[in-house]
Design a protein around this motif. Sequence first.
Motif, PDB file in Angstrom:
ATOM      1  N   HIS A   1      30.509  53.506  66.761  1.00 17.26           N
ATOM      2  CA  HIS A   1      30.192  54.229  67.992  1.00 17.26           C
ATOM      3  C   HIS A   1      28.712  54.554  68.051  1.00 17.26           C
ATOM      4  O   HIS A   1      28.027  54.597  67.036  1.00 17.26           O
ATOM      5  CB  HIS A   1      30.940  55.581  68.031  1.00 17.26           C
ATOM      6  CG  HIS A   1      32.407  55.478  67.826  1.00 17.26           C
ATOM      7  ND1 HIS A   1      33.287  55.454  68.851  1.00 17.26           N
ATOM      8  CD2 HIS A   1      33.149  55.390  66.682  1.00 17.26           C
ATOM      9  CE1 HIS A   1      34.524  55.372  68.373  1.00 17.26           C
ATOM     10  NE2 HIS A   1      34.459  55.328  67.056  1.00 17.26           N
TER      11      HIS A   1
ATOM     12  N   CYS B   1      28.716  59.419  71.139  1.00 19.87           N
ATOM     13  CA  CYS B   1      30.051  59.150  71.689  1.00 19.87           C
ATOM     14  C   CYS B   1      30.959  60.348  71.404  1.00 19.87           C
ATOM     15  O   CYS B   1      30.918  60.925  70.328  1.00 19.87           O
ATOM     16  CB  CYS B   1      30.637  57.888  71.049  1.00 19.87           C
ATOM     17  SG  CYS B   1      32.329  57.523  71.582  1.00 19.87           S
TER      18      CYS B   1
ATOM     19  N   LEU C   1      34.002  60.320  70.842  1.00 21.37           N
ATOM     20  CA  LEU C   1      34.969  60.014  69.784  1.00 21.37           C
ATOM     21  C   LEU C   1      34.364  60.177  68.394  1.00 21.37           C
ATOM     22  O   LEU C   1      35.091  60.274  67.409  1.00 21.37           O
ATOM     23  CB  LEU C   1      35.488  58.589  69.964  1.00 21.37           C
ATOM     24  CG  LEU C   1      36.227  58.330  71.275  1.00 21.37           C
ATOM     25  CD1 LEU C   1      36.556  56.857  71.424  1.00 21.37           C
ATOM     26  CD2 LEU C   1      37.485  59.166  71.344  1.00 21.37           C
TER      27      LEU C   1
ATOM     28  N   CYS D   1      32.916  50.226  69.827  1.00 16.28           N
ATOM     29  CA  CYS D   1      33.844  51.136  70.498  1.00 16.28           C
ATOM     30  C   CYS D   1      33.932  50.749  71.975  1.00 16.28           C
ATOM     31  O   CYS D   1      32.915  50.587  72.645  1.00 16.28           O
ATOM     32  CB  CYS D   1      33.335  52.573  70.373  1.00 16.28           C
ATOM     33  SG  CYS D   1      34.123  53.754  71.461  1.00 16.28           S
TER      34      CYS D   1
ATOM     35  N   ALA E   1      34.817  52.604  74.323  1.00 17.47           N
ATOM     36  CA  ALA E   1      34.480  53.748  75.189  1.00 17.47           C
ATOM     37  C   ALA E   1      32.983  53.875  75.375  1.00 17.47           C
ATOM     38  O   ALA E   1      32.490  53.984  76.490  1.00 17.47           O
ATOM     39  CB  ALA E   1      35.059  55.010  74.597  1.00 17.47           C
ATOM     40  N   CYS E   2      32.227  53.876  74.285  1.00 18.76           N
ATOM     41  CA  CYS E   2      30.774  54.091  74.402  1.00 18.76           C
ATOM     42  C   CYS E   2      30.006  52.789  74.442  1.00 18.76           C
ATOM     43  O   CYS E   2      28.818  52.781  74.747  1.00 18.76           O
ATOM     44  CB  CYS E   2      30.284  54.996  73.262  1.00 18.76           C
ATOM     45  SG  CYS E   2      30.529  54.316  71.614  1.00 18.76           S
TER      46      CYS E   2
END
Length: 137
Positions: free
Chosen positions: A104, A108, A110, A132, A134-135
């Motif tokens: 990440h 992030c 997470l 990741c 998400a990021c």
Amino acid sequence: MSTVPWSVRDRRLLTLRVGAGAAVVLAAWFLAAGEADLADQLPFVTLAVIGALLGMWGIFGWVTQGRRLVGQRARFLLGAAPVTNVDLASAETLVAGGTRHWFHRADCRLAASRGWPAASRSAHEAAGRRACPACKP
Ligand SMILES: [Zn+2]
């Protein structure tokens, strides 16, 4: 740009929706008042709930519109926040837990406050980790 968050149209829409909801609730109350049996009053209770929901819809729309306009005003007055060197450094630092499958950006959500060590992208990829989703480092 206007000086008030809500326009005349917004206030009219609020008045119309809340007024219509109140009218429905009052109508249901008057209609139910003539019924002695509770079972006969039940449809009017349903009608009153619909009227209450209509009024709440008006208030919710009014508040949502106001929040949106206040946000627009704040962005207009404050502009975009400048990117600091600290933000850039933490965004470029790649971290991962030892047995984790993802690496990440340090900022992030997470990875935040996990205390994971930083390493280069190639080191993470050599350890079998992937970026990741998400990021998206
Ligand atoms: Zn991430």
